[in-house]
Structures are given as C-alpha cells and as structure tokens.
Write a protein that holds these residues in place. Sequence first.
Motif, mmCIF file in Angstrom:
data_model
loop_
_atom_site.group_PDB
_atom_site.id
_atom_site.type_symbol
_atom_site.label_atom_id
_atom_site.label_comp_id
_atom_site.label_asym_id
_atom_site.label_seq_id
_atom_site.Cartn_x
_atom_site.Cartn_y
_atom_site.Cartn_z
ATOM 1 N N MET A 115 4.368 25.178 20.267
ATOM 2 C CA MET A 115 3.837 23.830 20.250
ATOM 3 C C MET A 115 4.475 22.997 21.362
ATOM 4 S SD MET A 115 1.587 24.089 18.014
ATOM 5 C CE MET A 115 1.050 22.374 18.058
ATOM 6 N N ALA A 116 3.614 22.247 22.036
ATOM 7 C CA ALA A 116 4.059 21.368 23.112
ATOM 8 C C ALA A 116 3.426 19.998 22.896
ATOM 9 C CB ALA A 116 3.664 21.939 24.467
ATOM 10 N N THR A 117 3.931 19.014 23.589
ATOM 11 C CA THR A 117 3.449 17.644 23.459
ATOM 12 C C THR A 117 3.057 17.092 24.830
ATOM 13 O OG1 THR A 117 4.837 17.218 21.529
ATOM 14 C CG2 THR A 117 3.993 15.297 22.716
ATOM 15 N N LEU A 118 1.862 16.552 24.905
ATOM 16 C CA LEU A 118 1.391 15.886 26.116
ATOM 17 C C LEU A 118 1.388 14.387 25.843
ATOM 18 C CD1 LEU A 118 0.065 15.834 28.944
ATOM 19 C CD2 LEU A 118 -2.149 16.081 27.794
ATOM 20 N N THR A 119 2.227 13.664 26.542
ATOM 21 C CA THR A 119 2.293 12.215 26.380
ATOM 22 C C THR A 119 1.347 11.555 27.372
ATOM 23 O OG1 THR A 119 4.603 12.348 25.693
ATOM 24 C CG2 THR A 119 3.792 10.200 26.398
ATOM 25 N N THR A 120 0.389 10.793 26.856
ATOM 26 C CA THR A 120 -0.601 10.129 27.704
ATOM 27 C C THR A 120 -0.404 8.624 27.643
ATOM 28 O OG1 THR A 120 -2.250 9.941 25.944
ATOM 29 C CG2 THR A 120 -2.253 11.968 27.243
ATOM 30 N N GLN A 121 -0.812 7.969 28.720
ATOM 31 C CA GLN A 121 -0.746 6.518 28.790
ATOM 32 C C GLN A 121 -2.098 6.014 29.299
ATOM 33 O OE1 GLN A 121 1.906 4.133 31.629
ATOM 34 N NE2 GLN A 121 3.119 4.127 29.741
ATOM 35 N N VAL A 122 -2.811 5.308 28.437
ATOM 36 C CA VAL A 122 -4.177 4.863 28.736
ATOM 37 C C VAL A 122 -4.167 3.385 29.084
ATOM 38 C CG1 VAL A 122 -6.531 4.677 27.858
ATOM 39 C CG2 VAL A 122 -5.083 6.616 27.171
ATOM 40 N N THR A 128 -21.954 24.509 27.596
ATOM 41 C CA THR A 128 -21.670 24.265 26.185
ATOM 42 C C THR A 128 -20.780 23.047 26.043
ATOM 43 O OG1 THR A 128 -19.723 25.711 26.215
ATOM 44 C CG2 THR A 128 -21.834 26.728 25.603
ATOM 45 N N GLU A 129 -20.660 22.571 24.822
ATOM 46 C CA GLU A 129 -19.798 21.428 24.577
ATOM 47 C C GLU A 129 -18.341 21.807 24.811
ATOM 48 O OE1 GLU A 129 -20.379 19.736 20.770
ATOM 49 O OE2 GLU A 129 -22.493 19.252 21.092
ATOM 50 N N ALA A 130 -17.566 20.827 25.257
ATOM 51 C CA ALA A 130 -16.146 21.065 25.503
ATOM 52 C C ALA A 130 -15.442 21.431 24.193
ATOM 53 C CB ALA A 130 -15.515 19.832 26.131
ATOM 54 N N GLU A 131 -14.496 22.363 24.282
ATOM 55 C CA GLU A 131 -13.714 22.767 23.108
ATOM 56 C C GLU A 131 -12.516 21.833 22.971
ATOM 57 O OE1 GLU A 131 -10.934 26.474 21.521
ATOM 58 O OE2 GLU A 131 -12.121 26.675 23.364
ATOM 59 N N ILE A 132 -12.419 21.171 21.841
ATOM 60 C CA ILE A 132 -11.322 20.230 21.619
ATOM 61 C C ILE A 132 -10.040 21.001 21.302
ATOM 62 C CG2 ILE A 132 -10.458 18.377 20.147
ATOM 63 C CD1 ILE A 132 -13.301 17.423 19.782
ATOM 64 N N ILE A 133 -9.004 20.778 22.112
ATOM 65 C CA ILE A 133 -7.699 21.394 21.897
ATOM 66 C C ILE A 133 -6.839 20.512 20.997
ATOM 67 C CG2 ILE A 133 -5.641 22.307 23.011
ATOM 68 C CD1 ILE A 133 -8.225 23.830 23.651
ATOM 69 N N SER A 134 -6.838 19.208 21.266
ATOM 70 C CA SER A 134 -6.064 18.258 20.476
ATOM 71 C C SER A 134 -6.719 16.891 20.601
ATOM 72 C CB SER A 134 -4.615 18.209 20.968
ATOM 73 O OG SER A 134 -3.851 17.298 20.197
ATOM 74 N N TYR A 169 -0.212 20.337 21.092
ATOM 75 C CA TYR A 169 -1.117 21.470 21.310
ATOM 76 C C TYR A 169 -0.300 22.754 21.362
ATOM 77 C CZ TYR A 169 0.496 21.232 26.161
ATOM 78 O OH TYR A 169 1.273 21.227 27.291
ATOM 79 N N ASP A 170 -0.988 23.875 21.150
ATOM 80 C CA ASP A 170 -0.349 25.185 21.171
ATOM 81 C C ASP A 170 -0.399 25.720 22.597
ATOM 82 O OD1 ASP A 170 0.623 27.706 20.794
ATOM 83 O OD2 ASP A 170 -0.805 28.295 19.241
ATOM 84 N N ALA A 171 0.733 25.678 23.292
ATOM 85 C CA ALA A 171 0.773 26.094 24.696
ATOM 86 C C ALA A 171 0.493 27.581 24.864
ATOM 87 C CB ALA A 171 2.134 25.752 25.292
ATOM 88 N N SER A 172 0.740 28.381 23.825
ATOM 89 C CA SER A 172 0.526 29.824 23.938
ATOM 90 C C SER A 172 -0.959 30.181 24.039
ATOM 91 C CB SER A 172 1.148 30.545 22.740
ATOM 92 O OG SER A 172 0.487 30.185 21.528
ATOM 93 N N LYS A 173 -1.834 29.247 23.654
ATOM 94 C CA LYS A 173 -3.274 29.508 23.694
ATOM 95 C C LYS A 173 -3.941 28.965 24.957
ATOM 96 C CE LYS A 173 -3.865 29.671 18.679
ATOM 97 N NZ LYS A 173 -4.596 29.129 17.510
ATOM 98 N N MET A 174 -3.191 28.317 25.810
ATOM 99 C CA MET A 174 -3.763 27.782 27.037
ATOM 100 C C MET A 174 -3.928 28.902 28.060
ATOM 101 S SD MET A 174 -3.943 24.741 25.869
ATOM 102 C CE MET A 174 -4.317 23.628 27.207
ATOM 103 N N GLN A 175 -5.102 28.951 28.687
ATOM 104 C CA GLN A 175 -5.416 29.992 29.647
ATOM 105 C C GLN A 175 -5.261 29.461 31.077
ATOM 106 O OE1 GLN A 175 -6.121 33.113 28.563
ATOM 107 N NE2 GLN A 175 -5.857 32.340 26.463
#
Length: 272
Positions: A46-53, A79-85, A103-109
């Motif tokens: 598991m990893a964390t992406l910190t966003t600032q909008v 196709t529709e985008a696959e939601i990761i988080s 998000y699960d970093a191990s599943k990122m391609q």
Amino acid sequence: MLSNKPYSVLKSIASISLLASSAMALNGCESLPAPQTKQTTEDTAMATLTTQVSYLDRSMLRPGSQLTVTLADVSKMDTEAEIISQQTVDINGAPPYTVELSYDASKMQQRHRYSVMARITNQDQLLYVSTTHNNPFEQSQQAAPYEVVVSKVAPQKPNVDLVNTYFKAVTINGVQVTVETKEPFIQFSKDNKSHGFLGCNNFAGSYQVDQQTLTFSPQASTRKMCSQGMEQETAMSGVLENTATWNINGESLTLKDKQGKVLATFKAVYFN
C-alpha cells in the motif's frame, strides 16, 4: 488352585501392558501438530498519493460543496477508465485542498497510463473539473503533493419551452442545414397549432404532445416552386411526418422517429 495362579498373574500383566500401550497411543495422537493452512492472501504494498487541488479564479464555493479525486487507469481508449482509488471529501473555504489516495503499488503496471482526475460538485451540480491528463508517476511529476488544477464549468442554460419558441433547423437526417434565402424553422403555439418554413414553402397545421411523445397532423403548405432548396424541403416534410418523440436540452430541440433515430435538430433563436 496353585496351578491357575501363574496364569492369573500373566493375565494381569498383559492387561496392564495393553492399557499402557493405549495411553501411549492416545498421548501420541494429542501431540501431533495441526495441519498447516496454505497462505492464499496476496501480499500488498500500500502506498499513498497526496494530491493538492486548486482553481485559478477567486470564487467562493457554496456550503455543501464536495471534492472528488480519482486515480484511474486510462490505458484503454475504448473502455471506461478503471478506478484505482477514489476519495470524496466535504470542502469549505479557499483552495488548495489536500486529499490523500491510498492504492496498491504492487498492482501498478509500468506500461499502463494513469491519471488523476478531480471534480467539485454541489448538490449534483458540476462546478469545477480537471480537463488535462495528470499522470503522477511520470519522471517529471514526482513532486509531493501532486498538484491538480480544475477549471470552472460554464453554467448550463435552462431548458427552453417547446411552446412559443422559434426553433431554426440545424440538421436534417444528419445533414447540416444550408440556408439559401431563409432558414427552415418550426414554432408551436399553446393551442396546439404549428407553423414554420420548410425551405421554400411555409407550412401550418396542428400537433399533439404527451410528455415526450409528439405527433404532427398533416401540415398544409404553399405550393411555390423554388430553383434551390427543394431537396431540403422534402427532407423537412419527412421529419414532420415521422416525428414520434421530442427532447429539449438547454436551447436545442431534437426530434426522433419511433425507432429512436434522430430526424432533425433545432436551435432556439431570440428576436429583440
């Protein structure tokens, strides 16, 4: 009597030996280790992406506004985008707004394309939305927090009324309308009367409407012959004959046949 005593002693010894053997067997069963359960749970990282909008104008949001930030796999175009988080949070005050996505970093391609999307809504009305591709995993985009800028959505115009609105024809049977002298149009009155211009001749008649169904009675028209526009006039007449349903979105009117095929589109026009 003396001859039977050794036999009795032997019998007792045998019984004691049998009991001892049974006890040892029971103790052996109890001491056996429990069978191992095969591990089926996949390891996760598991990893964390910190966003600032943020947004660029100085507007203040109405109370009850919400921000939704989504990390999605956008590799497949068809196709529709696959939601990761995805996270939705209540927001107040001025931007920027910080949202953390797990998000699960191990599943990122490595060869897949990812994008962070953001939108601000209030009571299901879209106020702001991101309009650019935002890949937080690109080499040049490793700053933390990851910044996303949303743009203000133009307010949608309210739907015009079917009645007493001048609708000019925009497309007929999927073909863009060409104007030679006067544009084809149609108008509906409150007393279920219809009139308009076909492209060469005027027409008038009546119509019936029930919710989203719409039918025209045979429309009477003038009989002038024109050197141009007769093909378009014939197509416009066919629209009136085959219309079964109608729909208004903002200032646009769409007429369809019974099969749901779009026959014509119109645009509301205002006169001073």
